[in-house]
Design a protein around this motif. Structure first.
Motif, short mmCIF file in Angstrom:
data_model
loop_
_atom_site.label_atom_id
_atom_site.label_comp_id
_atom_site.label_asym_id
_atom_site.label_seq_id
_atom_site.Cartn_x
_atom_site.Cartn_y
_atom_site.Cartn_z
N LYS A 89 88.10 39.04 101.12
CA LYS A 89 89.46 39.52 101.39
C LYS A 89 89.73 39.55 102.89
O LYS A 89 90.84 39.21 103.34
CB LYS A 89 89.67 40.92 100.79
N LYS A 90 88.71 39.94 103.70
CA LYS A 90 88.89 39.92 105.15
C LYS A 90 89.17 38.51 105.65
O LYS A 90 90.03 38.30 106.51
CB LYS A 90 87.62 40.47 105.83
N VAL A 91 88.43 37.55 105.11
CA VAL A 91 88.59 36.16 105.53
C VAL A 91 90.00 35.66 105.22
O VAL A 91 90.66 35.02 106.05
CB VAL A 91 87.52 35.27 104.85
N VAL A 92 90.49 35.97 104.02
CA VAL A 92 91.83 35.52 103.61
C VAL A 92 92.90 36.20 104.45
O VAL A 92 93.85 35.55 104.92
CB VAL A 92 92.05 35.81 102.10
N THR A 93 92.77 37.51 104.65
CA THR A 93 93.77 38.24 105.44
C THR A 93 93.78 37.77 106.88
O THR A 93 94.84 37.63 107.50
CB THR A 93 93.52 39.76 105.36
N ASN A 94 92.59 37.50 107.43
CA ASN A 94 92.50 36.91 108.77
C ASN A 94 93.28 35.61 108.83
O ASN A 94 94.05 35.36 109.76
CB ASN A 94 91.03 36.60 109.11
N ALA A 95 93.04 34.75 107.83
CA ALA A 95 93.68 33.44 107.82
C ALA A 95 95.20 33.57 107.78
O ALA A 95 95.91 32.86 108.50
CB ALA A 95 93.18 32.62 106.64
N VAL A 96 95.70 34.48 106.96
CA VAL A 96 97.15 34.63 106.81
C VAL A 96 97.76 35.21 108.08
O VAL A 96 98.85 34.78 108.50
CB VAL A 96 97.47 35.51 105.58
N LEU A 97 97.09 36.18 108.70
CA LEU A 97 97.61 36.71 109.97
C LEU A 97 97.74 35.58 110.99
O LEU A 97 98.75 35.49 111.70
CB LEU A 97 96.69 37.80 110.51
N PHE A 98 96.75 34.69 111.02
CA PHE A 98 96.81 33.63 112.01
C PHE A 98 97.68 32.45 111.56
O PHE A 98 98.07 31.63 112.39
CB PHE A 98 95.40 33.19 112.41
N LEU A 99 98.03 32.40 110.28
CA LEU A 99 99.12 31.51 109.88
C LEU A 99 100.42 31.99 110.52
O LEU A 99 101.24 31.19 110.99
CB LEU A 99 99.26 31.48 108.35
N GLY A 100 100.61 33.32 110.52
CA GLY A 100 101.77 33.89 111.20
C GLY A 100 101.71 33.62 112.70
O GLY A 100 102.73 33.29 113.32
#
Length: 525
Positions: A426-437
């Motif tokens: 979940k941390k990996v996915v949330t990291n990825a989405v924040l940096f998509l932003g």
């Protein structure tokens, strides 16, 4: 808005979390069977450091912990800080190349320069999810060092470009190589530091962002004075790219992959390094990709709020990092004078970050409050750039410098994301989405700066103002929601046997539970 302590995870019997699946916690004689289940591979890699459950409760000398923390700082922070300085220097190489004549030499027309600014982030965007999943599967220090080396190579090759197309392709490849950087830094910080320590440590390596601007100004001034066979903008790419590649090799060799395997620590020190972060309830790492955690991440409202914060927090960055030199040049400075004027800007950013993380640490982690406070100078500076008359050059320069502290606010946003997300996948996915932003904001930012509005760039300045105002609203909303979540969990656990005081951190610290699964997790705001 303050921090709610995450002390203790279980009440010693079956608990149903307020947001997620049922989590059963055995007690007494069943502790050993729970231990064996965890050792079986579904829990955190940190469990491999303990040969029996008794080691989880060993007495620790605070002085020994302080010595260990100093050692960890010297093992981690210098590598991340130098690397982060290079990241920002890289982001401004195109800006310096612009005042050194790249637009004329490559015959760039219309919005082609804007596109070169944004294409870097298209590469970042395309590779964001794959690189985050590779960060989970591969040794993080080695993977990070390899990517930084490649990124420097792509930067050097840009000096050989003769047109927009070839430079654009290399900008995309460079962005893909850098896509692992910020997520890797955040995972490394969450592996090694407690949630209380994380803002200061993120601030320390992110401060290099400001020093990178200052160092970039000095390098730009020095490179601009080179009188060689090549145009100055080519030396910019060659020198910065070579330095980045060398540092990638250094990180590949020396940066440890995890506290569990750090070669610079004894087995006891590794155990103590892990023991320190038990209270985080977020573990160290888990190499197995868990689909249910991916699903949970996308069903969690926090993911979308962090995406918005990543976007609106970086629309100003995308514009300023690529058009800052052109804005300053519009104040009437010479080309080399413009490079020097970036030095105070970088120093101000570094100082604002250090002040922000110090105050946050001093006043009980009131992260949302300090994010809002450190956005106010940016809003004021942006209004100044929009309305201060053109003939007031000193006033306009001061307003430009005031747009720097948004970096301090973004540091605390990053710290909120890693502190409030548990479960490694979940941390990996949330990291990825924040940096998509992050990518989305940096892609969009340059397009608000219209060439026919030079040197005032009124639309670009309005994009800064609106973005920061949205950021203020979103961060206040997030803080109120996290406060409500904590109160909800306090209410549920207070009605259980043993109450809030009966919780046990050892039971769930390294089970790789998500923040929704773990009823004992408390959010920081």
């Amino acid at each position: 808005m303050g921090e709610k302590s995450a002390s203790g995870p279980t009440s010693g019997h079956g608990d149903i979390t307020p947001d997620g699946p049922t989590v059963t916690h055995e007690e007494g004689s069943q502790e050993q069977s729970k231990w064996k289940m965890t050792k079986g591979g579904d829990g955190d890699t940190a469990m491999a450091l303990f040969s029996d459950p008794a080691e989880l409760n060993e007495q620790i000398d605070p002085k020994e912990i302080r010595r260990l923390l100093w050692k960890i700082d010297f093992m981690i922070l210098p590598y991340l800080a130098v690397c982060y300085a290079f990241f920002y220097i890289d982001k401004t190489t195109l800006s310096y190349a612009a005042i050194f004549g790249i637009r004329e030499d490559l015959n760039l027309h219309g919005t082609e320069y804007n596109w070169l600014s944004s294409l870097f982030y298209f590469g970042f965007l395309a590779w964001a999810f794959p690189t985050n999943f590779l960060l989970q599967r591969l040794p993080i220090g080695k993977y990070l060092g390899f990517n930084i080396f490649l990124w420097g190579v792509f930067l050097m090759i840009q000096a050989a470009c003769h047109n927009f197309a070839t430079l654009g392709v290399l900008r995309v490849l460079g962005g893909a190589a850098e896509a692992c950087s910020d997520p890797a830094f955040m995972l490394i910080t969450s592996m090694w530091y407690t949630r209380k320590e994380q803002p200061v440590r993120i601030g320390l390596w992110y401060t290099a962002n400001g020093f990178g601007i200052a160092l970039g100004g000095l390098l730009g001034y020095g490179i601009g004075n080179i009188r060689g066979a090549l145009p100055s903008w080519k030396y910019e790419f060659l020198v910065i790219g070579a330095l980045c590649s060398v540092w990638g090799i250094v990180m590949f060799i020396l940066l440890p992959d995890s506290p569990v395997s750090a070669p610079g620590l004894t087995k006891r020190q590794r155990r103590l390094a892990v023991e320190r972060i038990r209270e985080n309830q977020t573990g160290v790492e888990n190499k197995r990709l868990k689909p249910y955690q991916i699903k949970e991440a996308f069903l969690d409202y926090k993911l979308y709020l962090f995406f918005i914060l990543g976007t609106v927090g970086n629309i100003p960055n995308g514009g300023i990092s690529n058009f800052g030199t052109l804005i300053i040049q519009g104040f009437g400075f010479s080309t080399l004078g413009t490079t020097l004027m970036q030095i105070p800007y970088g120093v101000l950013i570094a100082i604002s970050i250090l002040i922000c993380v110090y105050l946050n640490d001093r006043f009980q982690n009131r992260r949302c409050l300090f994010i809002v406070l450190f956005l106010l100078p940016n809003i004021a500076g942006a209004f100044g750039l929009r309305y201060v008359p053109l003939d007031r050059k000193v006033g306009r320069l001061i307003c430009y410098y005031l747009t720097g502290p948004y970096n301090a606010a973004f540091v605390l946003i990053l710290s909120m994301q890693i502190a409030n997300t548990a479960g490694h996948t979940k941390k990996v996915v949330t990291n990825a989405v924040l940096f998509l932003g992050y990518c989305t904001g940096n892609i969009a930012g340059p397009f608000f700066y219209k060439s026919d509005q030079s040197p005032t760039y009124s639309l670009g300045i309005w994009s800064m103002i609106v973005s920061h105002l949205i950021e203020v609203v979103v961060i206040i909303t997030l803080g109120l929601l996290l406060r409500w979540e904590n109160k909800k969990r306090d209410r549920i656990q207070s009605q259980m046997e043993g109450g809030l005081e009966g919780r046990d951190l050892n039971a769930t610290a390294f089970l790789d539970l998500t923040d929704r699964e773990n009823l004992n997790f408390r959010y920081i705001y």
